[in-house]
Design an enzyme around this catalytic site. Structure first.
Site, PDB file in Angstrom:
ATOM      1  N   SER A  81      63.995  43.331 100.228  1.00  0.00           N
ATOM      2  CA  SER A  81      63.411  44.202  99.224  1.00  0.00           C
ATOM      3  C   SER A  81      63.580  45.814  99.666  1.00  0.00           C
ATOM      4  CB  SER A  81      62.057  43.503  98.708  1.00  0.00           C
ATOM      5  OG  SER A  81      61.718  44.496  97.531  1.00  0.00           O
TER       6      SER A  81
ATOM      7  N   ASP B 179      64.392  49.613  93.846  1.00  0.00           N
ATOM      8  CA  ASP B 179      64.397  49.271  95.205  1.00  0.00           C
ATOM      9  C   ASP B 179      65.709  48.643  95.573  1.00  0.00           C
ATOM     10  OD1 ASP B 179      63.833  46.729  93.780  1.00  0.00           O
ATOM     11  OD2 ASP B 179      62.144  46.286  95.302  1.00  0.00           O
TER      12      ASP B 179
ATOM     13  N   ASP C  82      66.258  45.389  96.186  1.00  0.00           N
ATOM     14  CA  ASP C  82      66.980  44.249  95.447  1.00  0.00           C
ATOM     15  C   ASP C  82      66.789  44.372  93.946  1.00  0.00           C
ATOM     16  OD1 ASP C  82      64.124  44.034  95.515  1.00  0.00           O
ATOM     17  OD2 ASP C  82      64.277  41.871  95.720  1.00  0.00           O
TER      18      ASP C  82
ATOM     19  N   ASP D 254      64.206  44.596  91.819  1.00  0.00           N
ATOM     20  CA  ASP D 254      62.999  43.797  90.942  1.00  0.00           C
ATOM     21  C   ASP D 254      61.906  44.766  90.752  1.00  0.00           C
ATOM     22  OD1 ASP D 254      61.993  43.919  93.643  1.00  0.00           O
ATOM     23  OD2 ASP D 254      61.650  41.663  93.596  1.00  0.00           O
TER      24      ASP D 254
END
Length: 451
Positions: free
Chosen positions: A102, A241, A243, A245
């Site tokens: 992440s 960010d 990833d 999400d």
């Protein structure tokens, strides 16, 4: 429930340590394959990753472990976390796996799982996977070994899905949009989504090299996007960010807009369209201004523990549709099974288009209380639970809580992914809040250092 490997969002850590090693991830793939595909006659798992250089290594290890368990694999290459949730569901796979840490630096990596319906794994399934990891690895018979293949047009399918969540007759024409891709999984997806909806897109941090994910960019470092919005006179900045999400925003004045403010904008729009579907779920870190705005608008508001899985759990318990975190994790259950930065951005953009108002004006209707959060890194070996419960820390929290009364809040929260304690103080006067937060953070540091 106590876990050996799983945290609040899968398994995460420094590459080469703990479970994030080639042999550890191979065993994890085998264990996950046994558990998640045990009731499937034709088991298959979708695997995606962000842009970290270590993703190649971990992808190969997972693939080998799943194959040894007799599970077929569909490889998407770089793909956002919500993209994997969507593709897992629509491909009718047994499970989805995301290789990502992440918003963490490139040295870290992790493994996140989705069930076949695109949702987070139940605690019981995580416990079963951990139990299987303690078993001897036994490869299935050669004729039952799993195969791996590329998931054709995974990015294109997800792009079309994202676009389908935007109002059919609306257009982003005449909007200048800066999109910060964090040199992460959305680098080849997010710009196309907004471009194909007719926005003028200026992508930044969209040149990943395996080492620059989240480096001075993205939602953990939004300064670059703010500078670009001001320099170019853009209407909005969309800051993702690593990833994809979570998302933060920059308004046309260059001011940062967080997840609480985005939730407010989305809530107001949905109320006007009759699409709210109940109340709003925030977290213990959600700004008090959003809670008060909900009360004034006669909208139910509930706080959950920090973590999108807990927001999702609360939404399902209440039968509501909209919730999220200050960090920019926003869940819209009528559109996606998990937080999706691109879909959140599209709904905020729809609010701007439909109202004819800039983002700064839309968020101005919510009074945001000054809030200071300080991340206190723990000394090696220190346990966050011991520090939070130590008498000096408990005493300072009690004193400060009593002082702030109903005009503020104090929250101490151990990070679920890093050796940190997050110290948050909220109140009416910004300067005073800063002083209180720093004092409490100093107490936490002292207790940590003392062992």
């Amino acid at each position: 429930m106590t876990r050996k490997f799983f945290g609040t969002d899968g398994i995460r850590g420094r590459l080469g340590q703990g479970a994030i090693t080639p042999d550890g991830v191979l065993k994890l793939g085998w264990a996950a394959g046994r558990v998640l595909c045990r009731n499937s006659d034709n088991p298959k798992v979708v695997i995606g990753k962000d842009t970290r250089v270590s993703g190649y290594l971990l992808e190969s290890a997972l693939e080998a472990g799943l194959s040894a368990a007799g599970v077929n694999v569909l490889l998407t290459g770089p793909m956002t976390t919500p993209g994997i949730a969507y593709l897992t569901r629509t491909a009718r796979a047994s499970a989805g796996i995301v290789i990502s840490a992440s918003h963490n630096p490139f040295e870290d990596n992790g493994i996140k799982f989705f069930s076949g319906d695109g949702g987070k794994l139940a605690d019981e399934l995580e416990a079963d996977i951990e139990a299987a990891m303690d078993m001897p690895l036994q490869t299935v018979a050669p004729e039952r070994l799993g195969k791996a293949e590329r998931f054709s047009d995974a990015a294109g399918r997800y792009i079309e899905f994202c676009k389908s969540t935007f109002p059919a007759q609306a257009s982003l024409r005449r909007l200048r949009v800066v999109v910060d891709c964090a040199n992460g999984a959305a680098y080849h997806i997010a710009p196309h989504v907004f471009e194909e909806l007719d926005a003028e897109v200026i992508p930044i941090a969209n040149q990943p090299n395996g080492f620059n994910i989240n480096l001075d960019c993205g939602s953990t470092h939004p300064g670059r996007a703010r500078d670009e919005v001001r320099r170019l006179g853009a209407d909005i900045g969309i800051v993702l960010d690593g990833d994809g999400d979570r998302v933060l925003f920059v308004d046309g004045d260059g001011d940062l807009i967080d997840g609480d403010q985005a939730l407010f904008v989305m809530m107001r729009r949905r109320m006007e369209l009759g699409l709210l579907g109940g109340g709003i779920v925030g977290t213990v870190m959600t700004n008090y201004g959003l809670e008060r705005a909900c009360r004034e608008l006669d909208v139910n508001f509930r706080r959950a523990a920090v973590g999108d899985r807990y927001v999702l759990q609360a939404l399902r318990e209440q039968g509501w549709l909209l919730g999220g975190e200050s960090s920019g994790h926003v869940i819209t259950l009528d559109k996606s099974t998990t937080g999706d930065g691109i879909i959140t951005a599209l709904e905020v953009l729809a609010a701007m288009i439909e109202s004819g108002q800039p983002l700064a004006q839309l968020v101005s209707r919510m009074e945001r209380f000054p809030q200071v959060m300080i991340n206190v890194r723990l000394v090696e070996g220190a346990r966050a639970a011991d520090i939070v419960g130590a008498p000096p820390v408990v005493g300072e929290v009690a004193r400060l809580t009593d002082y702030l009364g109903t005009d503020g809040r104090v929250v101490l929260r151990p990070s679920g992914t890093e050796p940190l304690i997050r110290v948050m103080v909220e109140g009416r006067e910004a300067a005073e809040v800063r002083v209180h937060a720093e004092k409490l953070a100093d107490v936490v540091r002292s207790v940590s250092a003392a062992g």
